[in-house]
Design a protein around this motif. Structure first.
Motif, short mmCIF file in Angstrom:
data_model
loop_
_atom_site.label_atom_id
_atom_site.label_comp_id
_atom_site.label_asym_id
_atom_site.label_seq_id
_atom_site.Cartn_x
_atom_site.Cartn_y
_atom_site.Cartn_z
N THR A 26 0.83 -1.21 0.00
CA THR A 26 0.00 0.00 0.00
C THR A 26 0.86 1.25 0.00
O THR A 26 0.59 2.21 -0.73
CB THR A 26 -0.93 0.00 1.23
N ALA A 27 1.91 1.26 0.80
CA ALA A 27 2.82 2.42 0.84
C ALA A 27 3.48 2.62 -0.51
O ALA A 27 3.53 3.75 -1.04
CB ALA A 27 3.87 2.22 1.93
N THR A 43 1.14 4.05 -3.00
CA THR A 43 0.90 5.46 -2.69
C THR A 43 2.02 6.33 -3.24
O THR A 43 1.79 7.47 -3.67
CB THR A 43 0.78 5.65 -1.17
N TRP A 44 3.24 5.79 -3.27
CA TRP A 44 4.40 6.55 -3.74
C TRP A 44 4.68 6.36 -5.23
O TRP A 44 5.73 6.76 -5.72
CB TRP A 44 5.64 6.13 -2.94
N LYS A 48 -6.58 1.37 -4.70
CA LYS A 48 -5.30 1.93 -4.22
C LYS A 48 -4.17 1.64 -5.20
O LYS A 48 -2.99 1.78 -4.85
CB LYS A 48 -4.98 1.36 -2.85
N ASN A 49 -4.51 1.20 -6.42
CA ASN A 49 -3.54 0.91 -7.47
C ASN A 49 -2.64 -0.28 -7.14
O ASN A 49 -1.47 -0.32 -7.54
CB ASN A 49 -2.68 2.14 -7.79
N CYS A 84 6.11 0.48 7.09
CA CYS A 84 6.35 1.72 6.35
C CYS A 84 7.85 1.95 6.16
O CYS A 84 8.28 2.40 5.10
CB CYS A 84 5.71 2.89 7.10
N LYS A 132 4.37 7.51 10.08
CA LYS A 132 3.25 6.57 10.23
C LYS A 132 2.71 6.54 11.67
O LYS A 132 1.53 6.24 11.90
CB LYS A 132 3.70 5.16 9.81
N THR A 171 0.31 3.54 5.60
CA THR A 171 0.47 4.98 5.49
C THR A 171 -0.33 5.57 4.32
O THR A 171 -0.56 4.90 3.31
CB THR A 171 1.95 5.36 5.31
N LYS A 172 -0.74 6.82 4.49
CA LYS A 172 -1.33 7.60 3.40
C LYS A 172 -0.43 8.78 3.06
O LYS A 172 -0.75 9.58 2.19
CB LYS A 172 -2.72 8.10 3.79
N ASN A 173 0.69 8.90 3.76
CA ASN A 173 1.60 10.02 3.54
C ASN A 173 2.24 9.95 2.16
O ASN A 173 2.71 8.89 1.73
CB ASN A 173 2.70 10.04 4.61
N SER A 174 2.31 11.08 1.50
CA SER A 174 2.94 11.18 0.18
C SER A 174 4.45 11.25 0.33
O SER A 174 4.98 11.48 1.42
CB SER A 174 2.43 12.42 -0.54
#
Length: 343
Positions: A41-42, A45-46, A72-73, A287, A316, A324-327
């Motif tokens: 997932t991380a 997101t990146w 979430k790709n 993460c 995280k 994480t959802k952090n970019s």
């Protein structure tokens, strides 16, 4: 760009509110996670192309989950539909994954019962440049451990980079074998090993000073990490990178965190991160692992690799949920605020 394949058990986390509030309110949130899925997932997101392989029962709940992951790709095409149940675990709000209050309910899950000789690894590993798993996967059951070995052998034949997170969950490993009987045989295939000096001791038998905390200095911990890395390089010649994390939890969630990356010729240390408040401890190590993969894949300098991974893990701690959802930009901002404490 080829894909990263993350392989392990998907879990649903149910965090009961403290003091039985979940019973009185008839509510309990559900988080989709599992160590390897959190990494996937991380990375997604990146912007890293990623596949996820697990086993799920063929039912409507699994369909909801795979739809959620695809949004979430995350490429869910490697998922095997077999067995009868999804693994669960219950963890009190604010508790750590290693807490005694962590209750696993994953016996006879689809992943734990998946046998060898069934998965078409050639198809799943197509267009894959990196294979990731954690020590949680072989801890689930003897068949899961055998499946990990089968997957690693297939990935090694294709010269795919292999990474492992030495997660040690003492509440698992209930099928008659100790980690030391299983993990060295799997780590021999790995190019990247992440964990900490204590998990390396428990899972791989690498010595650690029982009195390491007596001095309690960063210099002492970093020296121990370097010695651990040297043992790993000697014992597992395929390994090129060893990362160790150090998280010290004080009173009232006061946390001090840093990490170190060793290669055969170099040790690189992250900044020191500190916080007096934590929202959720779950998934921080995952993460970090994702950050490590991200940096190595992108051929970043060692300082940037370990700095980004540590900042991602630290960030995280301020997010609710398992992944994480952090970019990338937000993580780089976290890192920038702490660069002044680089060694």
């Amino acid at each position: 760009m080829k894909k990263v394949l993350c392989f392990g058990e998907l879990l649903l986390r149910l965090p009961p509110a403290n003091a039985g509030e979940w019973l009185r309110n008839n509510t309990m949130p559900v988080f989709v996670g599992g160590a390897e899925l959190n990494v996937a997932t991380a990375l997604a997101t990146w912007g890293v192309p990623v596949k996820y392989c697990t086993a799920l029962p063929d039912n409507i709940i699994s369909k909801d989950i795979t739809d959620y992951l695809q949004q979430k790709n995350i490429d869910t095409s490697p998922i095997i539909y077999s067995g009868e149940r999804i693994g669960l675990y219950y963890l009190k709000e604010g508790a750590d994954m290693k807490s005694a209050e962590n209750v696993f309910d994953r016996k006879y899950s689809s992943f734990s019962t998946l046998a060898t000789g069934i998965v078409d690894w050639d198809a799943i590993l197509e267009n894959v440049s990196w294979f990731h798993f954690s020590a949680i996967a072989p801890a689930v059951s003897e068949s899961a451990a055998a499946l990990c070995k089968e997957a690693l052998q297939a990935a090694a034949r294709k010269n795919i980079t292999i990474s492992v997170d030495l997660n040690h969950r003492s509440l698992l490993w209930k099928y008659g074998k100790q980690p030391i009987e299983v993990m060295p045989e799997l780590v021999q295939y790995c190019n990247v090993v992440m964990g900490n000096v204590w998990s390396a001791n428990s899972l791989l038998g690498i010595p650690v000073d029982a009195n390491i905390h007596d001095q309690g200095t960063q210099e002492n911990y970093l020296s121990t990490a370097n010695q651990t890395a040297k043992y790993i390089f000697q014992k597992f010649p395929q390994c090129k990178w060893v990362a160790n994390t150090f998280r010290f939890d004080g009173n009232e969630n006061n946390i001090r965190y840093y990490a170190v990356l060793d290669t055969v010729n170099q040790q690189t240390v992250s900044p020191i991160f500190q916080t007096a408040s934590v929202i959720d401890k779950v998934g921080s190590g995952d993460c970090f692992m994702a950050g490590l993969i991200y940096g190595i894949l992108n051929q970043h300098a060692s300082t940037d690799i370990i700095g980004f991974a540590a900042a991602a893990a630290f960030g995280k701690l301020q997010e609710k949920g398992d992944a994480t959802k952090n970019s990338v930009e937000k993580i780089q901002n976290i890192l920038a605020k702490n660069k002044q404490v680089f060694l």
